[in-house]
Write an enzyme that holds these catalytic residues in place. Structure first.
Site, PDB file in Angstrom:
ATOM      1  N   PHE A 121     -12.484  17.846  46.036  1.00  0.00           N
ATOM      2  CA  PHE A 121     -11.266  18.461  45.483  1.00  0.00           C
ATOM      3  C   PHE A 121     -10.864  17.866  44.118  1.00  0.00           C
ATOM      4  O   PHE A 121     -10.893  18.546  43.088  1.00  0.00           O
ATOM      5  CB  PHE A 121     -10.163  18.299  46.534  1.00  0.00           C
ATOM      6  N   SER A 167     -11.959  11.055  53.003  1.00  0.00           N
ATOM      7  CA  SER A 167     -10.572  11.107  52.527  1.00  0.00           C
ATOM      8  C   SER A 167      -9.542  11.603  53.541  1.00  0.00           C
ATOM      9  O   SER A 167      -8.366  11.670  53.205  1.00  0.00           O
ATOM     10  CB  SER A 167     -10.515  12.003  51.285  1.00  0.00           C
ATOM     11  N   THR A 212     -18.679   4.341  53.438  1.00  0.00           N
ATOM     12  CA  THR A 212     -18.562   5.015  52.130  1.00  0.00           C
ATOM     13  C   THR A 212     -17.513   4.334  51.260  1.00  0.00           C
ATOM     14  O   THR A 212     -17.767   4.007  50.095  1.00  0.00           O
ATOM     15  CB  THR A 212     -18.202   6.505  52.332  1.00  0.00           C
ATOM     16  N   THR A 247      -5.296   5.271  46.332  1.00  0.00           N
ATOM     17  CA  THR A 247      -4.233   6.089  46.921  1.00  0.00           C
ATOM     18  C   THR A 247      -2.971   5.261  47.163  1.00  0.00           C
ATOM     19  O   THR A 247      -3.053   4.053  47.405  1.00  0.00           O
ATOM     20  CB  THR A 247      -4.724   6.685  48.265  1.00  0.00           C
ATOM     21  N   ASP A 248      -1.835   5.948  47.151  1.00  0.00           N
ATOM     22  CA  ASP A 248      -0.570   5.258  47.479  1.00  0.00           C
ATOM     23  C   ASP A 248      -0.548   4.814  48.942  1.00  0.00           C
ATOM     24  O   ASP A 248       0.283   3.988  49.325  1.00  0.00           O
ATOM     25  CB  ASP A 248       0.636   6.163  47.168  1.00  0.00           C
ATOM     26  N   GLU A 249      -1.480   5.355  49.758  1.00  0.00           N
ATOM     27  CA  GLU A 249      -1.461   5.008  51.184  1.00  0.00           C
ATOM     28  C   GLU A 249      -1.793   3.538  51.422  1.00  0.00           C
ATOM     29  O   GLU A 249      -1.537   3.015  52.508  1.00  0.00           O
ATOM     30  CB  GLU A 249      -2.402   5.930  51.980  1.00  0.00           C
ATOM     31  N   TYR A 288      -8.387   5.083  57.331  1.00  0.00           N
ATOM     32  CA  TYR A 288      -8.599   5.583  55.959  1.00  0.00           C
ATOM     33  C   TYR A 288      -7.935   4.658  54.943  1.00  0.00           C
ATOM     34  O   TYR A 288      -8.587   4.172  54.007  1.00  0.00           O
ATOM     35  CB  TYR A 288      -8.043   7.011  55.824  1.00  0.00           C
ATOM     36  N   LYS A 319      -9.571   2.193  51.999  1.00  0.00           N
ATOM     37  CA  LYS A 319      -9.259   2.320  50.565  1.00  0.00           C
ATOM     38  C   LYS A 319      -8.701   0.996  50.036  1.00  0.00           C
ATOM     39  O   LYS A 319      -8.997   0.590  48.907  1.00  0.00           O
ATOM     40  CB  LYS A 319      -8.259   3.454  50.325  1.00  0.00           C
ATOM     41  N   ASN A 325       0.060  12.317  47.181  1.00  0.00           N
ATOM     42  CA  ASN A 325      -0.668  13.501  47.674  1.00  0.00           C
ATOM     43  C   ASN A 325      -0.835  14.556  46.592  1.00  0.00           C
ATOM     44  O   ASN A 325       0.131  14.928  45.931  1.00  0.00           O
ATOM     45  CB  ASN A 325       0.089  14.136  48.850  1.00  0.00           C
ATOM     46  N   ARG A 384       6.115  13.368  51.866  1.00  0.00           N
ATOM     47  CA  ARG A 384       5.026  13.077  50.938  1.00  0.00           C
ATOM     48  C   ARG A 384       5.505  13.421  49.527  1.00  0.00           C
ATOM     49  O   ARG A 384       6.368  14.275  49.348  1.00  0.00           O
ATOM     50  CB  ARG A 384       3.775  13.919  51.292  1.00  0.00           C
ATOM     51  N   PRO A 424      -1.185   9.846  65.542  1.00  0.00           N
ATOM     52  CA  PRO A 424      -0.921   8.438  65.897  1.00  0.00           C
ATOM     53  C   PRO A 424      -0.731   7.598  64.628  1.00  0.00           C
ATOM     54  O   PRO A 424      -1.474   7.763  63.665  1.00  0.00           O
ATOM     55  CB  PRO A 424      -2.196   7.994  66.632  1.00  0.00           C
TER      56      PRO A 424
HETATM   57  P1  NAD Z   1     -12.543  15.164  49.120  1.00  0.00           P
HETATM   58  O1  NAD Z   1     -12.721  14.771  50.547  1.00  0.00           O
HETATM   59  O2  NAD Z   1     -12.101  16.544  48.781  1.00  0.00           O
HETATM   60  O3  NAD Z   1     -13.912  14.927  48.325  1.00  0.00           O
HETATM   61  C1  NAD Z   1     -14.688  13.780  48.505  1.00  0.00           C
HETATM   62  C2  NAD Z   1     -16.041  14.012  47.824  1.00  0.00           C
HETATM   63  O4  NAD Z   1     -16.804  12.801  47.954  1.00  0.00           O
HETATM   64  C3  NAD Z   1     -16.866  15.124  48.458  1.00  0.00           C
HETATM   65  O5  NAD Z   1     -17.480  15.914  47.453  1.00  0.00           O
HETATM   66  C4  NAD Z   1     -17.925  14.377  49.261  1.00  0.00           C
HETATM   67  O6  NAD Z   1     -19.159  15.093  49.389  1.00  0.00           O
HETATM   68  C5  NAD Z   1     -18.100  13.127  48.413  1.00  0.00           C
HETATM   69  N1  NAD Z   1     -18.606  11.987  49.187  1.00  0.00           N
HETATM   70  C6  NAD Z   1     -18.153  11.531  50.387  1.00  0.00           C
HETATM   71  N2  NAD Z   1     -18.885  10.489  50.791  1.00  0.00           N
HETATM   72  C7  NAD Z   1     -19.801  10.259  49.812  1.00  0.00           C
HETATM   73  C8  NAD Z   1     -20.832   9.293  49.664  1.00  0.00           C
HETATM   74  N3  NAD Z   1     -21.067   8.363  50.595  1.00  0.00           N
HETATM   75  N4  NAD Z   1     -21.582   9.322  48.537  1.00  0.00           N
HETATM   76  C9  NAD Z   1     -21.360  10.290  47.575  1.00  0.00           C
HETATM   77  N5  NAD Z   1     -20.421  11.225  47.696  1.00  0.00           N
HETATM   78  C10 NAD Z   1     -19.634  11.206  48.805  1.00  0.00           C
HETATM   79  O7  NAD Z   1     -11.549  14.083  48.517  1.00  0.00           O
HETATM   80  P2  NAD Z   1     -10.420  14.240  47.398  1.00  0.00           P
HETATM   81  O8  NAD Z   1      -9.177  14.730  48.025  1.00  0.00           O
HETATM   82  O9  NAD Z   1     -10.988  14.955  46.238  1.00  0.00           O
HETATM   83  O10 NAD Z   1     -10.181  12.710  47.021  1.00  0.00           O
HETATM   84  C11 NAD Z   1     -10.901  12.107  45.955  1.00  0.00           C
HETATM   85  C12 NAD Z   1     -10.461  10.656  45.828  1.00  0.00           C
HETATM   86  O11 NAD Z   1      -9.069  10.601  45.551  1.00  0.00           O
HETATM   87  C13 NAD Z   1     -10.670   9.833  47.097  1.00  0.00           C
HETATM   88  O12 NAD Z   1     -11.123   8.555  46.719  1.00  0.00           O
HETATM   89  C14 NAD Z   1      -9.281   9.758  47.726  1.00  0.00           C
HETATM   90  O13 NAD Z   1      -9.144   8.578  48.468  1.00  0.00           O
HETATM   91  C15 NAD Z   1      -8.409   9.760  46.491  1.00  0.00           C
HETATM   92  N6  NAD Z   1      -7.054  10.320  46.654  1.00  0.00           N
HETATM   93  C16 NAD Z   1      -6.884  11.567  47.199  1.00  0.00           C
HETATM   94  C17 NAD Z   1      -5.587  12.111  47.278  1.00  0.00           C
HETATM   95  C18 NAD Z   1      -5.353  13.502  47.830  1.00  0.00           C
HETATM   96  O14 NAD Z   1      -4.197  13.916  47.958  1.00  0.00           O
HETATM   97  N7  NAD Z   1      -6.385  14.285  48.129  1.00  0.00           N
HETATM   98  C19 NAD Z   1      -4.482  11.374  46.827  1.00  0.00           C
HETATM   99  C20 NAD Z   1      -4.710  10.097  46.284  1.00  0.00           C
HETATM  100  C21 NAD Z   1      -5.995   9.593  46.192  1.00  0.00           C
HETATM  101  P1  TYD Z   2      -2.573  15.361  54.855  1.00  0.00           P
HETATM  102  O1  TYD Z   2      -2.731  16.543  53.970  1.00  0.00           O
HETATM  103  O2  TYD Z   2      -3.594  15.110  55.908  1.00  0.00           O
HETATM  104  O3  TYD Z   2      -2.430  14.093  53.880  1.00  0.00           O
HETATM  105  P2  TYD Z   2      -2.012  12.549  54.226  1.00  0.00           P
HETATM  106  O4  TYD Z   2      -2.044  12.332  55.680  1.00  0.00           O
HETATM  107  O5  TYD Z   2      -3.099  11.792  53.523  1.00  0.00           O
HETATM  108  O6  TYD Z   2      -0.667  12.367  53.617  1.00  0.00           O
HETATM  109  O7  TYD Z   2      -1.161  15.442  55.570  1.00  0.00           O
HETATM  110  C1  TYD Z   2       0.034  15.525  54.828  1.00  0.00           C
HETATM  111  C2  TYD Z   2       1.186  15.502  55.811  1.00  0.00           C
HETATM  112  O8  TYD Z   2       1.140  16.690  56.598  1.00  0.00           O
HETATM  113  C3  TYD Z   2       1.104  14.349  56.796  1.00  0.00           C
HETATM  114  O9  TYD Z   2       2.437  13.882  57.055  1.00  0.00           O
HETATM  115  C4  TYD Z   2       0.518  14.973  58.053  1.00  0.00           C
HETATM  116  C5  TYD Z   2       1.040  16.393  58.001  1.00  0.00           C
HETATM  117  N1  TYD Z   2       0.162  17.427  58.603  1.00  0.00           N
HETATM  118  C6  TYD Z   2       0.671  18.332  59.537  1.00  0.00           C
HETATM  119  O10 TYD Z   2       1.876  18.298  59.874  1.00  0.00           O
HETATM  120  N2  TYD Z   2      -0.161  19.277  60.079  1.00  0.00           N
HETATM  121  C7  TYD Z   2      -1.481  19.355  59.741  1.00  0.00           C
HETATM  122  O11 TYD Z   2      -2.212  20.217  60.278  1.00  0.00           O
HETATM  123  C8  TYD Z   2      -1.997  18.426  58.758  1.00  0.00           C
HETATM  124  C9  TYD Z   2      -3.435  18.467  58.342  1.00  0.00           C
HETATM  125  C10 TYD Z   2      -1.138  17.486  58.211  1.00  0.00           C
END
Ligand code: NAD
Ligand code: TYD
Length: 339
Positions: A11, A85, A100, A125-127, A153, A157, A182, A217, A277
């Site tokens: 993403f 992720s 990973t 991540t802020d998590e 997770y 991180k 997020n 979030r 949980p």
């Molecule tokens: P995503 O799950 O959409 O994409 C992860 C990508 O990494 C995928 O293309 C997957 O194929 C690849 N990947 C996974 N394991 C791999 C490995 N061992 N070797 C090579 N490639 C691998 O994740 P995202 O939401 O795009 O998140 C990207 C980064 O941003 C992550 O590090 C995540 O922790 C961080 N992040 C995400 C969010 C969010 O809201 N999505 C917020 C803050 C930080």
């Molecule tokens: P998510 O998108 O999984 O991100 P993160 O857990 O990393 O913040 O979830 C965002 C919020 O939405 C989180 O509080 C969990 C909640 N959630 C639901 O209520 N229903 C769902 O089906 C999912 C996937 C998440």
């Protein structure tokens, strides 16, 4: 500049590559991705023919494969987006998160050292800060907030962040870390809240809200996150951590109702299900440092970003239908079947 971007078929990495090739046509981007369930080559189709784009299928935890890729491409900059992720998956099966997210980061750090990359950037991540109480809206995560994780997770991180900081101090590696809230936007895998809810709503399926939906979030449009990373990589100070957030805190139920409103669908689709949980209550980011040092500000208002996102999902049904038709359906049935 030659950038090696890991996780670019996912993403945020995918959005980052699109944005970089558009804004810096002279730059070269090498995407390294293992193509796990979350990696999707269709995300890269729009730039696949760009002669400044190269794709390498590899696991970041596979040291010989990564070394060969560094030898071949000799990147100036490495940006590590690759990760497992999803919090819910980490609760089901933590092992791959450690492999990973921690060992993969170590492999990339070692290769970056060996090949003398000018900047390594870790997308975190802020998590890693844990969560904040609902009744203290004055509290926000700063870069000084102690690491205090809740899920496998976030623990993985945090492990990667600590390793990066160790490499920065011990080996004087030119390295930065960003911790973002997020994200939402195009190409978001439908296991996450916003795409899951909007795809279900478009199909008139129930919307599974965990617990009472009161968890908070801090939502940021993905392109705003990409621009922040770009600024850090080009102008940020080595050794520093930067928080990135949109000052846009919302309860989950508010987000879900906004989606339903924008789609013109009934709130009767909402289905409260068993809580996650260890569910973190609230994330709230203080992005003052990146604003002051690098002039970054989020540009996309939530309602506008959500509108753009909904339009993208409406216009790109084949992208998400292909995902839903695959292995993801088994995951959905397992996670939500009798929840
Ligand atoms: P995503 O799950 O959409 O994409 C992860 C990508 O990494 C995928 O293309 C997957 O194929 C690849 N990947 C996974 N394991 C791999 C490995 N061992 N070797 C090579 N490639 C691998 O994740 P995202 O939401 O795009 O998140 C990207 C980064 O941003 C992550 O590090 C995540 O922790 C961080 N992040 C995400 C969010 C969010 O809201 N999505 C917020 C803050 C930080
Ligand atoms: P998510 O998108 O999984 O991100 P993160 O857990 O990393 O913040 O979830 C965002 C919020 O939405 C989180 O509080 C969990 C909640 N959630 C639901 O209520 N229903 C769902 O089906 C999912 C996937 C998440």
């Amino acid at each position: 500049m030659k950038l090696l971007v890991t996780g670019g078929a996912g993403f945020i990495g995918g959005n980052f590559i699109h944005d970089t090739l558009e804004r810096y046509p002279e730059d070269i981007v090498v995407c390294v991705d293992k193509l796990t369930y979350a990696g999707n080559m269709e995300t890269l189709f729009p730039i696949y023919d760009n002669e400044n784009f190269h794709f390498e299928k590899a696991d970041i935890a596979d040291a010989p494969a990564i070394k060969a890729i560094f030898e071949k491409h000799k990147p100036d900059v490495v940006i590590n987006f690759a990760a497992e992720s999803h919090v819910d998956r980490s609760i089901e099966d933590p092992g791959i998160f450690l492999t990973t997210n921690i060992l993969g980061t170590q492999v990339l750090l070692d290769a970056s050292r060996e090949f003398g990359v000018k900047r390594y950037h870790q997308v975190s991540t802020d998590e890693v800060y844990g969560d904040l109480p609902l009744d203290r809206p004055d509290l926000l995560f700063t870069e000084e907030t102690p690491i205090h994780t809740s899920s496998p997770y976030s623990a993985s991180k945090a492990g990667a962040d600590l390793l990066c900081q160790a490499y920065s101090r011990t080996y004087k590696m030119p390295l930065t870390i960003s911790r973002c809230s997020n994200n939402y936007g195009p190409y978001h895998f439908p296991e996450k809240l916003i795409p899951l809810m909007l795809i279900n709503a478009m199909q008139d399926k129930p919307l599974p809200v965990y617990g009472k939906g009161e968890n908070v979030r801090d939502w940021l449009y993905v392109v705003d996150h990409c621009r922040a990373i770009d600024l850090i990589v080009r102008n940020g100070t080595p050794g520093e951590v930067y928080n990135i957030g949109g000052h846009n805190e919302r309860t989950n139920i508010d987000v879900v109702k906004t989606i339903l409103r924008q789609l013109g669908k009934s709130e009767s689709l909402i289905n409260y299900v068993t809580d996650r949980p260890g569910h973190d209550m609230r994330y709230g980011i203080d992005p003052a440092k990146i604003n002051k040092e690098l002039g970054w500000l989020p540009e996309t208002k939530f309602e506008d970003g959500l509108h753009l996102t909904i339009e993208w999902y409406k216009n790109n049904e084949s992208w998400w239908q292909n995902v839903l038709d695959g292995e993801y359906q088994n995951y959905y049935d397992k996670m939500y079947g009798d929840r």
